[in-house]
Each structure stands twice: as C-alpha cells, then as structure tokens.
Enzyme design. Structure first.
Site, short mmCIF file in Angstrom:
data_model
loop_
_atom_site.label_atom_id
_atom_site.label_comp_id
_atom_site.label_asym_id
_atom_site.label_seq_id
_atom_site.Cartn_x
_atom_site.Cartn_y
_atom_site.Cartn_z
N GLU A 17 -2.76 -16.10 12.28
CA GLU A 17 -3.23 -16.28 13.97
C GLU A 17 -3.05 -14.83 15.33
O GLU A 17 -3.72 -14.56 15.09
CB GLU A 17 -2.62 -17.43 14.59
CG GLU A 17 -2.74 -18.61 13.80
CD GLU A 17 -1.45 -19.16 12.83
OE1 GLU A 17 -0.90 -18.43 12.66
OE2 GLU A 17 -2.16 -20.16 12.68
N LEU A 18 -1.60 -14.54 14.05
CA LEU A 18 -2.01 -12.93 15.22
C LEU A 18 -2.47 -11.63 15.35
O LEU A 18 -2.53 -11.63 15.70
CB LEU A 18 -0.04 -13.01 15.37
CG LEU A 18 0.65 -11.36 16.04
CD1 LEU A 18 0.21 -11.72 17.62
CD2 LEU A 18 1.84 -10.93 15.51
N LYS A 121 7.48 2.45 5.46
CA LYS A 121 8.33 1.74 4.07
C LYS A 121 9.83 1.00 5.49
O LYS A 121 10.52 2.00 5.02
CB LYS A 121 8.13 1.89 3.32
CG LYS A 121 6.59 1.97 2.29
CD LYS A 121 6.56 1.71 0.89
CE LYS A 121 7.67 1.70 0.14
NZ LYS A 121 7.57 0.10 -0.44
N SER A 448 -12.57 6.07 -5.93
CA SER A 448 -13.23 5.08 -5.81
C SER A 448 -14.38 6.03 -4.37
O SER A 448 -13.95 6.93 -4.50
CB SER A 448 -12.98 4.30 -4.70
OG SER A 448 -12.20 4.47 -3.57
N GLU A 620 7.66 3.51 -5.35
CA GLU A 620 7.44 3.03 -4.17
C GLU A 620 8.22 2.09 -4.65
O GLU A 620 9.41 0.65 -4.39
CB GLU A 620 6.61 1.51 -3.86
CG GLU A 620 5.57 2.55 -2.86
CD GLU A 620 4.49 1.78 -2.40
OE1 GLU A 620 4.30 0.11 -2.82
OE2 GLU A 620 3.88 2.93 -1.46
N HIS A 656 -2.71 9.60 -10.47
CA HIS A 656 -3.17 10.12 -9.10
C HIS A 656 -1.68 9.46 -8.81
O HIS A 656 -1.91 8.64 -9.02
CB HIS A 656 -4.53 9.52 -8.46
CG HIS A 656 -4.10 9.91 -7.35
ND1 HIS A 656 -4.59 10.58 -6.57
CD2 HIS A 656 -4.38 8.79 -6.50
CE1 HIS A 656 -4.39 9.97 -4.95
NE2 HIS A 656 -4.30 9.11 -5.14
N HIS A 709 -8.15 10.05 5.01
CA HIS A 709 -7.51 9.28 6.60
C HIS A 709 -7.79 9.32 7.51
O HIS A 709 -7.92 8.80 8.51
CB HIS A 709 -6.18 8.99 6.03
CG HIS A 709 -5.26 9.20 5.14
ND1 HIS A 709 -4.76 9.67 3.83
CD2 HIS A 709 -5.21 7.74 3.98
CE1 HIS A 709 -4.06 9.10 2.86
NE2 HIS A 709 -4.42 7.73 3.27
N1 GLN Z 1 -8.53 5.35 -8.30
C1 GLN Z 1 -8.33 5.03 -6.76
C2 GLN Z 1 -9.19 5.07 -5.97
O1 GLN Z 1 -9.86 6.23 -5.84
C3 GLN Z 1 -6.95 4.79 -6.51
C4 GLN Z 1 -6.81 4.42 -4.87
C5 GLN Z 1 -5.00 4.90 -4.45
O2 GLN Z 1 -4.59 6.34 -5.56
N2 GLN Z 1 -4.47 4.57 -3.77
O3 GLN Z 1 -9.66 4.07 -4.55
ZN ZN Z 2 -4.35 7.75 -3.65
#
Ligand code: GLN
Ligand code: ZN
Length: 774
Positions: A17-18, A121, A448, A620, A656, A709
């Site tokens: 909801e938030l 994080k 992607s 992570e 990657h 980004h």
């Molecule tokens: N192969 C993924 C993409 O291009 C890698 C995404 C990622 O590193 N978070 O979406």
């Molecule tokens: Zn990435």
C-alpha cells in the site's frame, strides 16, 4: 517470564500500500494530506500486527528510509534539498525529504530538482539506505517529532505508553555510515551529535516511555579501537538522559565486541541469537545479571519456519542462568522479510507445496507468541501448535531425505580439472582471436536492450495463456532479429540477443531450475517504494533441460558476427534468493554452478563462441566481518569457475559486474580467469582502473564508458575521453568498449543514439591507438 517484542515491522504493507501511495504522490495524483493520512493508516496497521507483543516498536515506520528519517531528526539535511523550501510546513518538509531521497519531490515540484543523496546497502541485507552526508562544519540539532507524533497516535489508538518502544538508529552507527564530504575525522562530530541524541531521548522520556531500542549494528563489524572507544563514550554520555536503553545488535556475532557490548552502561542488550547462537551462553554469563537480555531467536532475514523445540532448548538454560528478564524477538527488524504467508492462497512451489515450512513477518510474530506461552504456561499450553510445527518440519525433513537427486552424486565426483581452463589466458587469447577475428577495441553491450511495452505485453500474454508457444516463439524471434539487425547497423562487434524473453536475470533461470519456488506476494522493500520478490531456493538445484540454447542459437543464426550467450552466474543467483538453511550456502551455490555449467557447455555445442556469465551480485555476499571475506570469496570464485571453465580454449568467457569497487577483491577477480570482464566505470574516475593496473590484471577489461543510470546521451567526445583515460592504466590490447550495465531500464530513443556515439568513439580511438602502435 519472557517478554516478547520486535525490532521493527515491514512498513510497505501486505499489499504494498505504501508503495502505491508514494508513487501516486510523486505523480501528483495524491495530495500531501492524503499521503500523510495513508502513512498514519500504515502505522496503525503495523501496531495492529504487533498487538500480541509485550512491547511494540514505534518510529520504525518511514516514508522512504529510516536512516533518512534519522538525518532529518538530527537536522542534518543537505543544503541543496532545502533550497527554495522553508521546511516550515508539511509540504516543504516532504519536498526536502524526497529531494534528498530521489532528487525530486513530485513531478512538477516548485522546489525543482537536485542531485539525490547516495544510496547504499544496509549491512549485508538487500535494503538500501540514504547515506547521510557530513562535513567538518556539520552541526546537529534535535527534532524529536518523528517519535513524538507516532507516540501520540499510538496513545490515540488505545495502546498504553508502557508498551511503546521507540526505535532509534544509534549515534555511533549513524556516524559510521555517514559519508564525509571533506577530509576530517568523523568522530570529531560525536560530542555534538550526542547532545542532539540526548535531547531526543529526553523528549521521548517526557512522554512516559519506559524503554527505547537503540540499534548499533556496527557491533557486528570488526571495529578499530577508535570506534570501539566511541561506542563506550557514547553510552556513558547518553545513558540516563531518557528512557531505559535496550541496545540492539543484529545480523552477526558480536565476537570481539562482546565484552564491550556487555559492559556498556545500558539497561538491556539484544543479540542475534540465530546468526550467533554460539555466543548466547557467553553473553548470558558476561552481561551483568540485572540487565535485560533480549534473544533474537527467530530469523528476521529468512523465510523458514522456526524450529520451536530447538529454540526452547536454547532459551530455557539461559533463563535459568539469569536473574533479570529474558526478552525474545526476531533476530533483526522484520523489514527484511515479506509480510504475510496467508496471502499465498495457492501452493508455493511446483513439485511440492512448501508453505508448511515457511514463515513471513506475521507468522514469525506468532511463533514468538507460542514460545512465550510455552515458557510461561508450560509446553502443554501450546501443545497443538508445537505438534503442528514439529510435524511440518519432520515431514519436510523426510521429504528432503527421500529425494534422490543426481546433483548429490555429481558433487561427490568433482575434481580439480573441472575448475581450470585447459590453457593459460595468453594461449587462449590467440585461439579466440583466430575464431572471432575481432578488431582492436572490440565493442559490445552488457546483454539487455530496452524492454518495450510490446515486449512486456508479449511475455504477459504467453504467461497467462492468451497466446501459445508457437506464436510466442515467432514474435520473440522477430524482436531478437530486429535487435540484432540494429546492432549490426550501428557497427557493434560482439552482439547480444537483447534478453527480451527475460523478466529478471535471476527469476528467468530460477523458474526453469528444479529446487526453486516462487511466491505471489512475498515482496520485500529494497529502497523507497521499490520492492523485490526473491525466489526461494528450497531444494537441490538441477537443470531439467537447456534454458537459453534455442534463443541463443536463433540469435546467432541472424548474424555473421559473434552473438554472446547470456547467463546469470551461480553466486548472483544465490545472493539474490532466499536460500535453504539446512545445508551450507556454498553447497547450494555449487549445485547452481553445475546447472549453469551444463548450460554453458550446451551453448558451446550449439556453436556459440562467446558466453557471458553475469556475476552482478558477487560482492553482495561478502560477510560483515572482514576476516571472513577470504573464505567466502574462495568458494564463490571456485563456483564461478566450475560454471565457466568446462569450455574449449577457443570459446571466450565474459563476466560482468555492476559495481566499481575492486581494490579490495582484485586478486579474487583475477582468479575467476574470465577472458573478458566488463565493469561499471563511467562515474568512477581513475581509482578503479588503477587497481587493475597495480595488480597487473592479465585478462581483457571493458570499463563502462556509457552511464546507463542516467537518461542522458553521452557524446562521442566524452566517451573517447574516458577511453583515453582508461588506456593510461590498461594496455590497448586488453581494452573493450561497452556501457556500464544492461540497457533494459532505458528507453530505445535514449539507447540507440548513445550506442552510435559509443561506436564512433571506438573508431576515433582505433585510429589514434593504431598510429601509436605503428
Ligand atoms: N546481462 C544483464 C543485463 O544486461 C546484466 C544485468 C546486471 O548486471 N544487473 O541486463
Ligand atoms: Zn550490471
């Protein structure tokens, strides 16, 4: 008698909801008054969920983030967020608050946009907090309203004040997590900070509150003398200023900080009795007997049902040992788990329904209640509940044991040769060059391409059965071939298929692997209004059949240029899931690695010459204690190698990673021995690549030159400049050209012009470098 309490409750709401209220407010569809009304409802709901507890947490609700709330309560608000706002009324407060959090408050804010504060994080969880900014000039000023207003509502709702336990992030943890804008010792600010904390605590005490919970999770870290001293000093200063203090540590053992924590002048100590079960007895002996010991006995970081018999066997001897009350709680705030298992009306898991062994936040509080009843009224008083829990766990155990999976035998038969490539990199590189014939500075992308609404609609239609397999295949293939054509047209060298068929890089594989289950509503807050729904790894992981091969084969058939096979690595799949806790994480990781290895070999057999295995989340999994890093990195890297290194020398392995901190783990990155690593770099400055140079990193590197980004289109010149800079640290023959990360979240009209510029920059640099080389 054991009091029960919780360190915090999920505030996003059982139905998120938030999230929806926040997003409506940002979009200008909800007024500030309506948003505040919603916030009030959420607080009321959170207390309602905790109504069976002796002490109820107050002040852990947040519109965005509890660290940001603390910054505001301490008057530590970035100037840029306040510009144009007087922070006098609600409207201005919200503007400054959301501007700090996200760079803007609402769509057409009168206060305009600004740079958002950094986000990172929260310890080793997947929750992200807004990093406080401080400088030598920072002066804190207390504003306790955050707690006072909640306390007022709490009373209005009919709860008694003794049951309220305000939750506050501790001063030393706050300072430790802050980012210093200039060079000075952060601890210089401590005295001023403590005055502000004292004021807040006094104001809370005036309401008649008996206990506050002050969180100092940095006690889970390996701290140097200065910081340990700061903790000691801080509690000598603030003790007595306000209510009794329950000092809370969580996520890990106290270890070297155990005596420090036990000796602090506070009235109670909460420890993580799940992650540091071995420590409980020592703490019980060391903590002065008149102080409250709170045992975080229910796992607040995982979704498995508690073994109540075991918990009781841990708690009982401790109660006998101590004079003062024992309190029981989840190990940490329940913020890190989904809200309510009862919402999962359908089976969770394909092969078997695993709901009987799950517990989300609400169920965890019920478990707490059962434990407390068993202790106060004897186990007979909750016989039915204990039996039910015992039955669920023993049936589960039997089910797991009866299952004969092949992967167990395969684990037994692993040998050293499976972790190593056949030849060293220099030899492989020659063979790969013969096979791939790539130019100097090969250009590529991370995988992607934009997920257009057409693509998403197509996936949805297939999932819901609106369209059949054949039609889905055909339409997806047409998306893939379109994407490949466009990459060819702009002149990229190593192509990708675009990942149109994937909703998420972990979920896509989890859905096809055995041993994974998916919930429908098990959302966990990641940051602000963003939630994630991690897959649940409950059983042995195995691959029933190839997962990506037919897409990859088709993609390669569309071009004469190499098209990368695209996989998510075993460590990342592990770190972004809820993981079974009946075997070591590295064992589960190894099973995933074997499944990915099979996929890699199938791709190779299908004629795919370049295979990328993403390990976006390798960092992570780093343990909170530095001394434990080495062990984690060793098994993590080993499992990556198990997944990747079965291929022939001529097959090129890429990996990657989405971040830019490599200094402290570079030798492990090198040990992965990927032929090419692509990393985030466009915002990093030269520090990052310096680490690769200093280490003499031998294999190929693609430092991102396009900041994905941001919606901005980077110019050819800007990217050429980044490449020239990269070449100061990295030999031109090792350099690749690529964006920072995948392009999934961007719009097509942003991506294609940016990539065109990237290829143009590559061409300019090829010229420059080849004259250099000549
Ligand atoms: N192969 C993924 C993409 O291009 C890698 C995404 C990622 O590193 N978070 O979406
Ligand atoms: Zn990435």
């Amino acid at each position: 008698m054991a009091h029960i309490h919780s360190l915090g409750f999920p505030r996003i709401g059982a139905q998120r909801e938030l999230k929806f209220a926040l997003e409506a407010y940002w979009a200008g569809e909800l007024s500030s008054v309506e948003l505040m009304e919603k916030a009030k409802q959420m607080r009321s709901w959170m207390w309602q969920q905790q109504k069976d507890l002796d002490l109820i947490s107050v002040g852990d609700f947040s519109l965005y983030d509890q660290v940001l709330d603390t910054s505001f309560a301490l008057g530590n608000i970035p100037d840029r967020a306040q510009a144009g706002c007087a922070t006098r009324n609600q409207e201005d407060f919200l503007a400054a608050y959301f501007k700090t959090a996200r760079g803007r408050s609402v769509v057409d804010s009168a206060c305009g946009c600004t740079q958002a504060a950094e986000m990172t994080k929260w310890f080793d969880s997947n929750y992200h907090y807004i990093v406080p900014e401080i400088s030598a000039q920072t002066e804190f000023s207390a504003n306790p309203n955050h707690w006072l207003e909640s306390l007022k509502e709490f009373l209005e709702e009919g709860y008694s004040i003794e049951r309220a336990k305000p939750v506050i992030i501790g001063p030393v943890t706050y300072l430790y997590l802050s980012k210093a804008r200039d060079k000075f010792s952060k601890l210089d600010l401590l005295p001023n900070l403590l005055s502000a904390y004292k004021e807040i605590l006094q104001a809370i005490a005036q309401q008649g509150v008996e206990w506050v919970q002050i969180d100092e999770p940095i006690l889970s870290l390996e701290l140097d003398r200065e910081w340990r001293h700061a903790i000691n000093l801080a509690y000598h200063q603030i003790n007595g200023a306000g209510p009794k203090i329950l000092l809370a540590n969580y996520f890990c053992a106290l270890a070297d900080n155990l005596r420090l924590a036990c000796d602090l002048p506070v009235q109670g100590l909460h420890i993580d009795a799940v992650n540091a079960e071995k420590e409980i007895k020592v703490v019980a002996d060391w903590l002065p007997s008149h102080k409250v010991l709170s045992l975080g006995i229910i796992n607040g970081r995982n979704i498995w049902r508690n073994n109540l018999d075991h918990s009781l066997s841990v708690i009982k001897p401790i109660i006998e040992r101590r004079e003062a009350d024992i309190w029981l709680a989840p190990s940490c705030s329940l913020l890190h788990v989904p809200v309510d298992l009862d919402l999962e009306a359908q089976a969770v898991g394909d092969e078997t329904d695993i709901r009987s062994v799950l517990a989300f936040a609400k169920q965890k509080l019920q478990e707490l209640k059962i434990l407390s009843l068993a202790l106060s009224g004897g186990e007979e008083s909750v016989e039915r509940e204990l039996l039910q829990s015992r039955k669920a766990l023993s049936e589960w155990d039997a089910y797991q044991r009866a299952k004969k999976t092949e992967v167990r035998q395969r684990s037994q038969a692993l040998h050293a040769g499976m972790y190593q490539r056949q030849s060293i990199f220099s030899k492989r590189r020659k063979l790969q060059q013969q096979a791939l014939k790539l130019p100097l500075l090969p250009s590529t992308t991370i995988g992607s391409f934009p997920q257009t609404s057409d693509i998403r609609r197509l996936r949805r239609a297939f999932k819901s059965g609106q369209i059949g397999e054949a039609q889905y295949q055909q339409q997806m293939r047409s998306e893939i071939s379109k994407c490949i054509k466009q990459q060819e047209e702009i002149g990229l060298d190593v192509l990708v298929h675009g990942e149109a068929e994937r909703n998420d890089m972990v979920e896509y594989f989890g859905e096809q692997l055995d041993g994974f289950a998916f919930s429908r509503f098990a959302w966990v807050q990641s940051y602000g209004s963003r939630c994630v729904k991690p897959p649940i790894i409950y059983g042995d992981v195995e691959r029933a059949k190839p997962m990506t091969v037919s897409w990859a084969r088709f993609a390669q058939s569309c071009s004469d240029k190499p098209v990368k096979g695209m996989l998510t690595g075993p460590v990342t799949i592990l770190n972004w899931s809820f993981v079974r806790d009946d075997q070591p994480r590295k064992t589960t990781c190894e099973q995933i690695a074997l499944a990915i290895r099979d996929e890699v070999l199938d791709l190779e057999a299908a004629g795919i010459k370049v295979i990328q295995i993403d390990e976006a989340a390798l960092r992570e999994g780093l343990p909170l204690k530095r001394s434990a890093w080495e062990n984690y990195l060793k098994w993590a890297v080993r499992n990556f190698k198990l997944s990747a290194n079965g291929v022939d020398d001529a097959t090129q392995i890429h990996t990657h990673m989405c971040y830019s901190e490599f200094n402290d783990i570079i030798e492990h990155i090198a040990d992965m021995d990927a032929d090419v690593i692509t990393i985030e770099n466009s915002r990093s400055g030269s520090e990052l690549l310096q680490a690769f140079e200093d280490f003499n990193y031998p294999n190929d590197i693609g430092p991102g030159v396009y900041d994905i980004h941001s919606p901005n289109t980077p110019s050819t010149e800007a990217m050429a400049k980044l490449l020239r800079e990269a070449n100061k640290n990295i030999d031109v023959n090792q350099l690749w050209v690529n964006p920072d990360c995948g392009l999934k979240t961007r719009k097509a009209e942003e991506v294609w012009p940016a990539l065109k510029n990237m290829v143009a920059a590559t061409k300019i640099l090829r010229e420059e470098f080849s004259t250099q080389i000549a």
